[in-house]
Design an enzyme around this catalytic site. Structure first.
Site, PDB file in Angstrom:
ATOM      1  N   LYS A  35       9.874  17.561 -26.878  1.00 43.29           N
ATOM      2  CA  LYS A  35       9.174  16.666 -25.948  1.00 43.29           C
ATOM      3  C   LYS A  35       9.434  17.067 -24.502  1.00 43.29           C
ATOM      4  O   LYS A  35       8.511  17.137 -23.678  1.00 43.29           O
ATOM      5  CB  LYS A  35       9.619  15.221 -26.166  1.00 43.29           C
ATOM      6  CG  LYS A  35       9.075  14.234 -25.134  1.00 43.29           C
ATOM      7  CD  LYS A  35       9.646  12.846 -25.342  1.00 43.29           C
ATOM      8  CE  LYS A  35      10.787  12.540 -24.417  1.00 43.29           C
ATOM      9  NZ  LYS A  35      10.338  12.140 -23.060  1.00 43.29           N
ATOM     10  N   ASN A  36      10.693  17.319 -24.177  1.00 43.10           N
ATOM     11  CA  ASN A  36      11.050  17.594 -22.792  1.00 43.10           C
ATOM     12  C   ASN A  36      10.640  18.992 -22.334  1.00 43.10           C
ATOM     13  O   ASN A  36      10.784  19.327 -21.151  1.00 43.10           O
ATOM     14  CB  ASN A  36      12.554  17.397 -22.581  1.00 43.10           C
ATOM     15  CG  ASN A  36      12.951  15.941 -22.683  1.00 43.10           C
ATOM     16  OD1 ASN A  36      12.142  15.043 -22.452  1.00 43.10           O
ATOM     17  ND2 ASN A  36      14.201  15.684 -23.051  1.00 43.10           N
ATOM     18  N   CYS A  51      13.882   2.494 -14.256  1.00 46.03           N
ATOM     19  CA  CYS A  51      13.991   2.847 -15.672  1.00 46.03           C
ATOM     20  C   CYS A  51      15.102   2.033 -16.306  1.00 46.03           C
ATOM     21  O   CYS A  51      16.124   1.758 -15.669  1.00 46.03           O
ATOM     22  CB  CYS A  51      14.275   4.341 -15.813  1.00 46.03           C
ATOM     23  SG  CYS A  51      14.406   4.897 -17.511  1.00 46.03           S
ATOM     24  N   ARG A  78      16.294   6.671 -11.525  1.00 45.13           N
ATOM     25  CA  ARG A  78      16.101   8.106 -11.526  1.00 45.13           C
ATOM     26  C   ARG A  78      15.249   8.462 -10.307  1.00 45.13           C
ATOM     27  O   ARG A  78      14.047   8.678 -10.415  1.00 45.13           O
ATOM     28  CB  ARG A  78      15.434   8.560 -12.832  1.00 45.13           C
ATOM     29  CG  ARG A  78      16.334   8.382 -14.032  1.00 45.13           C
ATOM     30  CD  ARG A  78      15.830   9.084 -15.259  1.00 45.13           C
ATOM     31  NE  ARG A  78      14.901   8.248 -15.995  1.00 45.13           N
ATOM     32  CZ  ARG A  78      14.299   8.637 -17.124  1.00 45.13           C
ATOM     33  NH1 ARG A  78      14.512   9.828 -17.616  1.00 45.13           N
ATOM     34  NH2 ARG A  78      13.479   7.829 -17.749  1.00 45.13           N
ATOM     35  N   PRO A  79      15.862   8.492  -9.128  1.00 46.41           N
ATOM     36  CA  PRO A  79      15.101   8.689  -7.903  1.00 46.41           C
ATOM     37  C   PRO A  79      14.466  10.066  -7.846  1.00 46.41           C
ATOM     38  O   PRO A  79      14.928  11.019  -8.482  1.00 46.41           O
ATOM     39  CB  PRO A  79      16.159   8.520  -6.807  1.00 46.41           C
ATOM     40  CG  PRO A  79      17.457   8.823  -7.465  1.00 46.41           C
ATOM     41  CD  PRO A  79      17.310   8.361  -8.892  1.00 46.41           C
ATOM     42  N   ASP A  91      21.256  12.447 -23.888  1.00 48.06           N
ATOM     43  CA  ASP A  91      20.256  12.026 -24.867  1.00 48.06           C
ATOM     44  C   ASP A  91      20.800  11.959 -26.295  1.00 48.06           C
ATOM     45  O   ASP A  91      20.085  11.557 -27.212  1.00 48.06           O
ATOM     46  CB  ASP A  91      19.044  12.970 -24.841  1.00 48.06           C
ATOM     47  CG  ASP A  91      18.108  12.672 -23.687  1.00 48.06           C
ATOM     48  OD1 ASP A  91      18.317  11.662 -22.991  1.00 48.06           O
ATOM     49  OD2 ASP A  91      17.150  13.454 -23.479  1.00 48.06           O
ATOM     50  N   ILE A 138      25.736  10.591 -16.626  1.00 49.07           N
ATOM     51  CA  ILE A 138      24.400  10.946 -16.146  1.00 49.07           C
ATOM     52  C   ILE A 138      23.620   9.714 -15.706  1.00 49.07           C
ATOM     53  O   ILE A 138      23.129   9.646 -14.583  1.00 49.07           O
ATOM     54  CB  ILE A 138      23.613  11.714 -17.236  1.00 49.07           C
ATOM     55  CG1 ILE A 138      24.430  12.929 -17.725  1.00 49.07           C
ATOM     56  CG2 ILE A 138      22.263  12.161 -16.697  1.00 49.07           C
ATOM     57  CD1 ILE A 138      24.753  13.948 -16.658  1.00 49.07           C
ATOM     58  N   ARG A 158       7.506   7.750 -28.654  1.00 42.61           N
ATOM     59  CA  ARG A 158       7.418   8.557 -27.436  1.00 42.61           C
ATOM     60  C   ARG A 158       8.080   9.910 -27.620  1.00 42.61           C
ATOM     61  O   ARG A 158       7.655  10.895 -27.005  1.00 42.61           O
ATOM     62  CB  ARG A 158       8.099   7.849 -26.265  1.00 42.61           C
ATOM     63  CG  ARG A 158       7.371   6.652 -25.689  1.00 42.61           C
ATOM     64  CD  ARG A 158       8.104   6.129 -24.459  1.00 42.61           C
ATOM     65  NE  ARG A 158       8.432   7.210 -23.563  1.00 42.61           N
ATOM     66  CZ  ARG A 158       9.673   7.504 -23.137  1.00 42.61           C
ATOM     67  NH1 ARG A 158      10.703   6.758 -23.525  1.00 42.61           N
ATOM     68  NH2 ARG A 158       9.885   8.513 -22.324  1.00 42.61           N
TER      69      ARG A 158
END
Length: 420
Positions: free
Chosen positions: A22-23, A115, A120-121, A306, A328, A398
């Protein structure tokens, strides 16, 4: 709304084919905007995020067609802005700014919101693009970027929690069509960044050093169409590996990439799990009594954030005390309260979760808060005595391709159910 009903206690046995990452596929889809020529992407997973990204590309004027696991994109005539209401729903849509700026010298994207796993700027994205000559303003909920000329330069992308993966991708995609040379320092080293660089180079870009903290991009005048196969999803592979260990089963993961999973496999072995590499596959089984381990999430090649939630489930059924520290995302322990409903004993102390393992889990209704928390709750349901109902599984869709069907194929008692 759909949920997953899971009857726990069945060990998983068999083979699972790992889908495309996905990423990796999402930034590669964005990169097709850099050329007017057709692009073909293979091993594309069937995910709601992929569908949504395709709709965003369509809204920008691209033609997108999915046939099986092959995606064809042709971005002949583009608009510099897509549908606001469509784009604002997907935080990762910020990745279209780089390629639009590179191709059209202008871009407008909705400002991403917050989020559930923490802020998560996008300041590093904007700083990097600004250093290439882009003028950036934020107006009426939009990020507006213009650049009559993009000129290569030195860009530093280190942040409080390490390098930015999306920011690295965004700057890379803008820089490939900039004048001169761009050097990104403190670039993200994730395999998905390398996969994007490989796709860009197949299109005629000149990207060197991807996968290291220093990436050098020499701009070219234009890019052409290309074909590319997406790398396997290392997070999906890790999730199934942990599920095999948790259920005391044995799974062979086909098309996995163990070379991209060193930190996860090291911790699994430390916990007493047997991991064997067999050519292009990975076989995982419990090797006996599980042992507690301490984990700290870090940027690649450290232990991935993750996989933190999934590993926490394994530690809840492991006798002893484990400490899991999240470095993170500051709000990535929302699954803890749901695991407690199943009987887990976990205490939060600052950035760490102290897991007192060994208590049996029992089924209960639980609510998923995000993608990886959803996967963790599914693993917990596979282990728990009785029936677990995992709600809000749209998070799962997702990022995991047909996860319920894959699990059912290796012995899980799992059903997708519709709830009012």
């Amino acid at each position: 709304m759909e949920s997953l009903s899971i009857k726990g206690g069945a060990p998983l046995h068999g083979e699972v084919t790992i889908s495309g990452a996905k990423n990796a596929v999402l930034p590669i889809m964005a990169a097709t905007l850099l050329t007017a020529e057709p692009c073909l992407i293979r091993r594309v997973p069937k995910l709601s995020d992929v569908t949504f990204m395709g709709q965003i590309l369509n809204s920008l004027g691209a033609k997108v067609k999915l046939n099986g696991d092959t995606l064809a994109v042709e971005s002949g005539r583009l608009r510099g802005v897509g549908d606001y209401d469509l784009i604002r729903k997907m935080r990762g849509s910020i990745r279209i700014v780089g390629p639009l700026l590179g191709r059209l010298r202008r871009a407008r994207d909705s400002l991403p919101g917050g989020c559930v796993i923490g802020p998560r700027p996008i300041d590093l994205h904007l700083k990097g693009l600004n250093q290439l000559g882009a003028r950036i303003t934020i107006e009426s909920g939009y990020v507006r970027a213009t650049a009559p000329r993009l000129i290569g330069g030195d860009v530093f992308l280190g942040g409080r929690a390490g390098p930015t993966v999306l920011g690295t991708a965004n700057v890379m995609m803008a820089a490939v069509l900039a004048e001169g040379k761009t050097i990104i320092e403190s670039a993200a080293c994730e395999p998905e960044v390398v996969d994007l660089a490989n796709f860009l180079n197949a299109m005629g870009a000149r990207v060197v050093g991807a996968g290291s903290p220093t990436v050098t991009i020499t701009g070219v005048k234009e890019l052409h169409g290309a074909e590319h196969e997406v790398i396997p999803d290392r997070i999906e592979a890790a999730t199934f590996a942990i599920a095999a260990a948790a259920t005391n089963g044995e799974l062979t993961l086909l098309d996995a990439r163990p070379d991209q999973m060193h930190a996860v496999l090291d911790k699994l072995r430390e916990a007493g799990v047997k991991v064997e590499r067999r050519g292009g596959s990975l076989t995982v089984r419990r090797g006996g009594r599980l042992k507690p381990v301490d984990i700290t999430t870090l940027p690649y090649a450290g232990f991935p954030t993750d996989v933190q939630a999934q590993m926490m489930v394994l530690m809840t059924i492991t006798h002893g005390i484990s400490i899991i520290t999240e470095r993170i995302f500051e709000s990535r322990f929302m699954h803890v309260s749901e695991l407690a409903r199943l009987g887990a004993d976990i205490a939060i102390e600052g950035p760490s979760a102290i897991v007192k393992g060994g208590r049996p889990l029992s089924g209960a209704p639980v609510m998923a808060s995000d993608l990886r928390a959803s996967a963790a709750l599914v693993i917990a349901g596979l282990v728990a005595k009785g029936t677990t109902l995992v709600k809000r599984i749209y998070h799962l869709d997702r990022g995991y391709e047909l996860i319920d069907e894959k699990l059912k194929g290796v012995g899980a008692r799992i059903e997708r159910v519709e709830e009012s």
